[in-house]
Write an enzyme that holds these catalytic residues in place. Structure first.
Site, PDB file in Angstrom:
ATOM      1  N   LYS A   3       0.825  -1.195   0.000  1.00 23.22           N
ATOM      2  CA  LYS A   3       0.000   0.000   0.000  1.00 23.22           C
ATOM      3  C   LYS A   3       0.869   1.258   0.000  1.00 23.22           C
ATOM      4  CE  LYS A   3      -3.927   2.013   2.580  1.00 23.22           C
ATOM      5  NZ  LYS A   3      -4.808   1.829   3.758  1.00 23.22           N
ATOM      6  N   SER A  82      -9.622   1.944   2.850  1.00 26.66           N
ATOM      7  CA  SER A  82      -8.770   2.724   1.977  1.00 26.66           C
ATOM      8  C   SER A  82      -7.712   1.886   1.234  1.00 26.66           C
ATOM      9  CB  SER A  82      -8.041   3.802   2.796  1.00 26.66           C
ATOM     10  OG  SER A  82      -7.169   3.227   3.753  1.00 26.66           O
ATOM     11  N   SER A 106     -10.059  -0.408   6.931  1.00 26.77           N
ATOM     12  CA  SER A 106      -9.418  -0.199   5.630  1.00 26.77           C
ATOM     13  C   SER A 106      -8.806  -1.437   4.996  1.00 26.77           C
ATOM     14  CB  SER A 106      -8.349   0.894   5.745  1.00 26.77           C
ATOM     15  OG  SER A 106      -8.957   2.141   5.955  1.00 26.77           O
TER      16      SER A 106
END
Length: 553
Positions: A3, A82, A106
Site C-alpha cells: 500500500k 482505503s 481499511s
C-alpha cells in the site's frame, strides 16, 4: 504488493496525495513489515493506490486515472477502501498477497468488497514503524490473500515478533452476533448471513458449541460509559429530538471511537495541512482533514474537552469487556458489511451513507484493539459480494487464521446451498427461525426480547399471521394493549379465522374497556370452535361484570 502509505527504501510513500508527495522525502529503509516478508522470501511487485491520505472506505481517489482502482471481482461496484489497490491487486491475481493498513476497516472493507480474505491484527501485533500515521492508537498493518492458507502463512511471518500469542489453533466456541446480522439489509442478505453462520459453525464445532448473542445487550451491560455518547437527534442547541430512534450502543461505540480518532488524525495532519498546496488535495480528503482539525479546535475550546477523555475511558472498558468475553478460544461471527457495496461512481451522498454504515461495524474491533478477519463467501444472486467476519480476543490472531482455514470451505458450502434456494424459501426459513427465537424468549419470560424477534421476522416476511399474533401475546404480557389489538387485527386481515388472534384481540379490547368488541371477538371464536373454554370463560366474565349487555361507545 504494498500500500502507498507504507515506506519502501528509496521511494516516496505518497499517501495517494500529490500534495503529500511534494513534501515527502524518499524512505531510508523498508518498513519492518516489508522487510520481514522480503527476508522470508517474498518478492515485491509494486506499490498500490489507496483512498487519498487513507481517509475513506469507498476506494476512490480523484488523482487516479479512473478515480480509483477497479474492483476486479465485481466491476460495477466500488472496491472499498482505503486499501483499495492492495485488495484489487490480489483479486485480479496480480500478486499472491498484499499489504494494507487498517484504522477503521481499511483492510476488512475492501477485502469484503473484492471477495478476498483480509486480516486486521491485534493492535500492536505487527509493527507500524515506517507506516504513515492516520490515527496512531487505531492504526494496524493488515494483509490480503485469495487463499486462507496463504493468509495464514503471511501472518506467521508478520506476527513472529509478537511477545504473546494464544497458542490455540481451533475455536472452543462460536458466538454469532445475531442482532448485527439481522440488522443487515436487504432482508435476504441478512438471512443468508444468518443461515451460513449457524450452519457452518454448527457443522464445524457441533450445535452445543454455538451460541446466539446480542452485541447491543452485551455492550449496554458491560460498557455503561457508552451512555454518555447517546447522540440521537442532538442538534445545535444540544437538545435531543422527540420520538427519535432508540439508543444504540454500537452507534455510541462509533461516536466515542470517532472522537478519539479525529483527535489523533488532527495530530497526524496538522503540520501537513499548514504546509501543503491544498489545490493538490482532493475535496473529500481535504474536507475530512479539516473536519479532524476543526474537531480538535472545538474540543480544546470546550469545557468538557469534546469528551475525548470520556471517549478514551469508554474505549478502554470496551476493549477489556470484549477481550474477556472472547477469551478461552471463543470467536465472534458477524457481518463485515451491513449491506452490499454501492456502485462505482455513485453520488457522494450514497457513498458517504454506506461508508458510515460499514465503518460503524468496523469500529467495534478497531476501538477494542482486537483482531478481525474478513472471509469471503461468494456472490449472491444479484452479483454482489457476501462475507462473514471473525473477531477474537487480543493476540488470538493465530486462532483466527487457523479457524478461517477450517471454516471457509464449510461456510462456502453452506452459502452455495443458500444460493440454490429461491427468495421466497429464504424468507420463509428466516421468518420461521426468528419466530422460534421469539417463542424461546417468550417461554423464558423475556417478553421485550420476544417482541424484537417477532418484529424481525415480520421484517423478513410480513405475510405470516402467526408472527403478528405471537407478537400480540408478548405485547399483552408487557401491558401494551393498543399494540396487541393492532397486531391481532393485522393477523386477522391475513387469516380471518385465526382463533388465537381473535382470543388475543378480545383480551386486549377487554383491557381497553372495549367490551362490546371484545364480546364479538370471543363469540367469533365460539362460532369456529364451539368448545373453546377460554372464549366461553371470557364471555361469562364480561357479562358477569355488567347487569346487562355492555353498550358500544
Amino acid at each position: 504488493a504494498v500500500k502507498g502509505n507504507i515506506e519502501l527504501a528509496g521511494r516516496v510513500a505518497s499517501y495517494g496525495c500529490p500534495a503529500w508527495r511534494d513534501l515527502a522525502s524518499p524512505a531510508k529503509a523498508h518498513a519492518p513489515c516489508v522487510d520481514a516478508l522480503l527476508r522470508a522470501g517474498a518478492k515485491g511487485v509494486g506499490k498500490t493506490w489507496l483512498d487519498e491520505l487513507a481517509f475513506g472506505a469507498e476506494g476512490e481517489n480523484p488523482h487516479h486515472p479512473s478515480r480509483g482502482p477497479k474492483n476486479p471481482a465485481f466491476p460495477a461496484l466500488v472496491p472499498g477502501g482505503s486499501s483499495s489497490g492492495s485488495a484489487a491487486a490480489v483479486a485480479a491475481g496480480l500478486c499472491d498477497f498484499a499489504l494494507g493498513t487498517d484504522t477503521c476497516g481499511s483492510v476488512r472493507i475492501p477485502a469484503a468488497c473484492c471477495g478476498v480474505f483480509g486480516m486486521r491484527p491485534t493492535i500492536g501485533a505487527v509493527s507500524t514503524a515506517g507506516v504513515l500515521p492516520l490515527a496512531a492508537s487505531f492504526d494496524t498493518v493488515g494483509w490480503f490473500a485469495c487463499d486462507p492458507a496463504l493468509l495464514s502463512q503471511v501472518g506467521r511471518v508478520l506476527l513472529s515478533a509478537r511477545e504473546n500469542g494464544t497458542g490455540a489453533s481451533a475455536p472452543a466456541k462460536f458466538l454469532i452476533a445475531q442482532d448485527l446480522i439481522r440488522s443487515c439489509e436487504p432482508a435476504e442478505y441478512a438471512q443468508v448471513l444468518a443461515e451460513v453462520a449457524q450452519v457452518s459453525a454448527a457443522k464445524l464445532l457441533g450445535a452445543a458449541n454455538v451460541a446466539l448473542v446480542k452485541v447491543e445487550n452485551f455492550l449496554l451491560k458491560q460498557v455503561p460509559e457508552l451512555k454518555a455518547f447517546d447522540d440521537r437527534g442532538v442538534g445545535a442547541d444540544g437538545e435531543g429530538a422527540e420520538g427519535g430512534p432508540s439508543f444504540s450502543a454500537v452507534d455510541a461505540v462509533m461516536s466515542a471511537g470517532r472522537r478519539k480518532m479525529l483527535m489523533e488524525a488532527a495530530a497526524a495532519f496538522e503540520s501537513f495541512h499548514k504546509k501543503a498546496d491544498r489545490r493538490k488535495i482532493g475535496s473529500a480528503a481535504r474536507r475530512r482533514v479539516e473536519t479532524a482539525l476543526g474537531f480538535k479546535q472545538q474540543a480544546l475550546a470546550s469545557p468538557d474537552g469534546g469528551r475525548v477523555e470520556a471517549a478514551a475511558s469508554a474505549i478502554e472498558t470496551l476493549g477489556n469487556a470484549l477481550n474477556d468475553a472472547l477469551s478461552r478460544g471463543k470467536v465472534l461471527l458477524l457481518p463485515t458489511m451491513p449491506e452490499p457495496p454501492p456502485k462505482k461512481g455513485a453520488p457522494g451522498k450514497i457513498l458517504d451513507a454506506w461508508s458510515g454504515k460499514v465503518m460503524r461495524l468496523a469500529m467495534l474491533a478497531s476501538a477494542a484493539g482486537l483482531p478481525q478477519l474478513s472471509m469471503p463467501l461468494g456472490a449472491d444472486k444479484r452479483g454482489q459480494p457476501v462475507s462473514l467476519s471473525l473477531i477474537g480476543a487480543r493476540n488470538a490472531d493465530d486462532l483466527l487464521l487457523d479457524t478461517a482455514q477450517s471454516l471457509a470451505p464449510v461456510a462456502r458450502e453452506a452459502f452455495a446451498a443458500c444460493m440454490k434456494k429461491d427468495g421466497d424459501s429464504l424468507k420463509r426459513e428466516g421468518a420461521a427461525a426468528l419466530k422460534e427465537q421469539g417463542n424461546r424468549a417468550f417461554r423464558d419470560g423475556e417478553y421485550f426480547e420476544a417482541v424484537q424477534f417477532y418484529s424481525q421476522g415480520i421484517g423478513v416476511d410480513d405475510s405470516i399471521p402467526v408472527l403478528y399474533s405471537n407478537r400480540a401475546m408478548a405485547y399483552l404480557k408487557l401491558g401494551n394493549f393498543v399494540e396487541a389489538e393492532r397486531d391481532c387485527s393485522l393477523a386477522l386481515s391475513i387469516d380471518p379465522g385465526n382463533v388465537k388472534a381473535l382470543l388475543r384481540r378480545g383480551t386486549a379490547r377487554a383491557y381497553l374497556a372495549q367490551f362490546q368488541q371484545a364480546l364479538e371477538d370471543f363469540n367469533k371464536v365460539l362460532s369456529v370452535e364451539p368448545s373453546n373454554a377460554q372464549a366461553a370463560q371470557e364471555i361469562a366474565r364480561i357479562k358477569d361484570a355488567f347487569s346487562e349487555e355492555p353498550v358500544a361507545e
